[in-house]
Scaffold this motif. Structure first.
Motif, PDB file in Angstrom:
ATOM      1  N   ALA A   2       3.045  -5.244 -12.807  1.00 46.06           N
ATOM      2  CA  ALA A   2       4.103  -4.238 -12.220  1.00 46.06           C
ATOM      3  C   ALA A   2       3.887  -2.922 -12.168  1.00 46.06           C
ATOM      4  O   ALA A   2       2.948  -2.294 -12.772  1.00 46.06           O
ATOM      5  CB  ALA A   2       5.230  -4.564 -13.254  1.00 46.06           C
ATOM      6  N   ILE A   3       4.698  -2.206 -11.283  1.00 43.04           N
ATOM      7  CA  ILE A   3       4.451  -0.999 -10.972  1.00 43.04           C
ATOM      8  C   ILE A   3       5.338  -0.228 -12.336  1.00 43.04           C
ATOM      9  O   ILE A   3       6.518  -0.319 -12.261  1.00 43.04           O
ATOM     10  CB  ILE A   3       5.157  -0.459  -9.742  1.00 43.04           C
ATOM     11  CG1 ILE A   3       4.149  -1.161  -8.651  1.00 43.04           C
ATOM     12  CG2 ILE A   3       4.937   1.113  -9.493  1.00 43.04           C
ATOM     13  CD1 ILE A   3       5.081  -1.141  -7.183  1.00 43.04           C
ATOM     14  N   SER A   4       4.707   0.681 -13.117  1.00 41.04           N
ATOM     15  CA  SER A   4       5.361   1.318 -13.990  1.00 41.04           C
ATOM     16  C   SER A   4       6.401   2.456 -13.838  1.00 41.04           C
ATOM     17  O   SER A   4       7.230   2.491 -14.696  1.00 41.04           O
ATOM     18  CB  SER A   4       4.214   1.991 -14.933  1.00 41.04           C
ATOM     19  OG  SER A   4       3.745   2.954 -14.340  1.00 41.04           O
ATOM     20  N   TYR A   5       6.371   2.943 -12.505  1.00 38.82           N
ATOM     21  CA  TYR A   5       7.250   3.870 -12.410  1.00 38.82           C
ATOM     22  C   TYR A   5       8.346   3.499 -11.459  1.00 38.82           C
ATOM     23  O   TYR A   5       9.393   4.129 -11.188  1.00 38.82           O
ATOM     24  CB  TYR A   5       6.632   4.909 -11.312  1.00 38.82           C
ATOM     25  CG  TYR A   5       6.077   4.448 -10.153  1.00 38.82           C
ATOM     26  CD1 TYR A   5       6.457   4.156  -9.248  1.00 38.82           C
ATOM     27  CD2 TYR A   5       4.571   4.575 -10.312  1.00 38.82           C
ATOM     28  CE1 TYR A   5       5.971   3.748  -8.087  1.00 38.82           C
ATOM     29  CE2 TYR A   5       3.819   3.925  -9.143  1.00 38.82           C
ATOM     30  CZ  TYR A   5       4.642   3.554  -7.865  1.00 38.82           C
ATOM     31  OH  TYR A   5       3.723   3.222  -6.963  1.00 38.82           O
ATOM     32  N   MET A   6       8.568   1.895 -11.360  1.00 37.05           N
ATOM     33  CA  MET A   6       9.873   1.381 -10.631  1.00 37.05           C
ATOM     34  C   MET A   6      10.867   1.399 -11.394  1.00 37.05           C
ATOM     35  O   MET A   6      10.953   0.985 -12.684  1.00 37.05           O
ATOM     36  CB  MET A   6       9.301  -0.011 -10.071  1.00 37.05           C
ATOM     37  CG  MET A   6      10.374  -0.906  -9.852  1.00 37.05           C
ATOM     38  SD  MET A   6      10.296  -2.020  -8.338  1.00 37.05           S
ATOM     39  CE  MET A   6      10.169  -1.197  -6.921  1.00 37.05           C
ATOM     40  N   ASP A   7      11.762   1.631 -10.713  1.00 39.68           N
ATOM     41  CA  ASP A   7      13.202   1.615 -11.672  1.00 39.68           C
ATOM     42  C   ASP A   7      13.820  -0.232 -11.353  1.00 39.68           C
ATOM     43  O   ASP A   7      14.166  -0.249 -10.161  1.00 39.68           O
ATOM     44  CB  ASP A   7      14.283   2.648 -10.811  1.00 39.68           C
ATOM     45  CG  ASP A   7      15.525   2.591 -11.476  1.00 39.68           C
ATOM     46  OD1 ASP A   7      15.753   1.699 -12.475  1.00 39.68           O
ATOM     47  OD2 ASP A   7      16.611   3.191 -11.084  1.00 39.68           O
ATOM     48  N   ASN A  42       9.039  -5.747  -3.384  1.00 44.84           N
ATOM     49  CA  ASN A  42       8.627  -4.469  -3.861  1.00 44.84           C
ATOM     50  C   ASN A  42       8.223  -4.259  -5.576  1.00 44.84           C
ATOM     51  O   ASN A  42       7.981  -3.505  -5.927  1.00 44.84           O
ATOM     52  CB  ASN A  42       9.958  -3.284  -3.769  1.00 44.84           C
ATOM     53  CG  ASN A  42      11.083  -3.816  -4.411  1.00 44.84           C
ATOM     54  OD1 ASN A  42      11.189  -4.577  -5.163  1.00 44.84           O
ATOM     55  ND2 ASN A  42      12.116  -2.891  -3.677  1.00 44.84           N
ATOM     56  N   THR A  43       8.501  -5.294  -6.029  1.00 43.05           N
ATOM     57  CA  THR A  43       7.924  -5.430  -7.623  1.00 43.05           C
ATOM     58  C   THR A  43       6.796  -6.365  -7.914  1.00 43.05           C
ATOM     59  O   THR A  43       6.294  -6.248  -8.705  1.00 43.05           O
ATOM     60  CB  THR A  43       9.182  -6.127  -8.390  1.00 43.05           C
ATOM     61  OG1 THR A  43       9.439  -7.623  -7.920  1.00 43.05           O
ATOM     62  CG2 THR A  43      10.554  -5.544  -8.304  1.00 43.05           C
TER      63      THR A  43
END
Length: 196
Positions: A2-7, A42-43
């Motif tokens: 997962a993208i660590s900066y994703m909200d 997008n996740t």
């Protein structure tokens, strides 16, 4: 991953996607490829996939991925995954059936041929959007005089041979390809011709 900066609490966060909504290529109703990338979900992070459906004899054209390794999983039917080992220049052929996988390292030239009807493959990549360099593009976009000069070939014959390749093939052979028998005593390198 997962993208660590994703909200993950944002209203636009996507957790599901229907692959039928991103058709990558359709040859016909039995031979097509659906795609899933970070543009669809997008996740997704550093993963993407192609959902491949083939009938017997159809091939995902020779290509390579400059930015990703590929794991090919056979869901149904059967296929042969072929690749060229760039360290040994050896062509390797791996037959796979349901539940079996073949791994293609990043940057290795490869292709898949269905050996049964109703073949369903899942190609999984370690990149959010896999890049691909297709053989059909290399053949049609390299000028005929370069092929002729580099390999001591007849330029006119090179032009005639590659003329039917107008776009990326993705799944071959093209629908307008028919097999023809050479005339008696004729030497030929191929028995395939295209009707346009």
């Amino acid at each position: 991953m997962a993208i660590s900066y994703m909200d993950y609490t944002a209203p636009g966060t996507q957790f599901t996607f229907d692959l039928r909504n991103d058709l990558f290529f359709r040859k016909d109703a039995q031979n097509y490829i659906n795609r899933l990338s970070i543009n669809d979900l997008n996740t997704l992070g550093n993963t993407s996939l192609l959902d491949i459906f083939l009938t017997k004899g159809n091939v995902v054209e020779p290509h390579y991925h400059p930015n990703a390794s590929e794991l090919v999983y056979c869901i149904s039917g059967a296929a042969v995954v072929s690749l060229i080992n760039p360290f040994t220049n050896q062509l390797l052929n791996f037959p796979i059936q349901p539940g079996q996988v073949a791994n293609i390292p990043q940057g290795w030239w490869h292709y898949e041929i269905a050996t049964e009807d109703s073949t369903h493959l899942l190609a999984i990549f370690d990149a959010p959007i896999p890049e691909a360099i297709f053989g059909s593009d290399i053949l049609r976009l390299t000028p005929a005089n370069v092929w002729a000069h580099a390999y001591c070939l007849n330029e006119k014959m090179v032009k005639e041979t590659f003329a039917p390749i107008k776009t990326s093939t993705y799944i071959g052979p093209p629908k307008d390809c028919v097999k023809v028998q050479p005339a008696a005593g004729t030497r030929t390198s191929s028995n395939l011709q295209y009707r346009g």
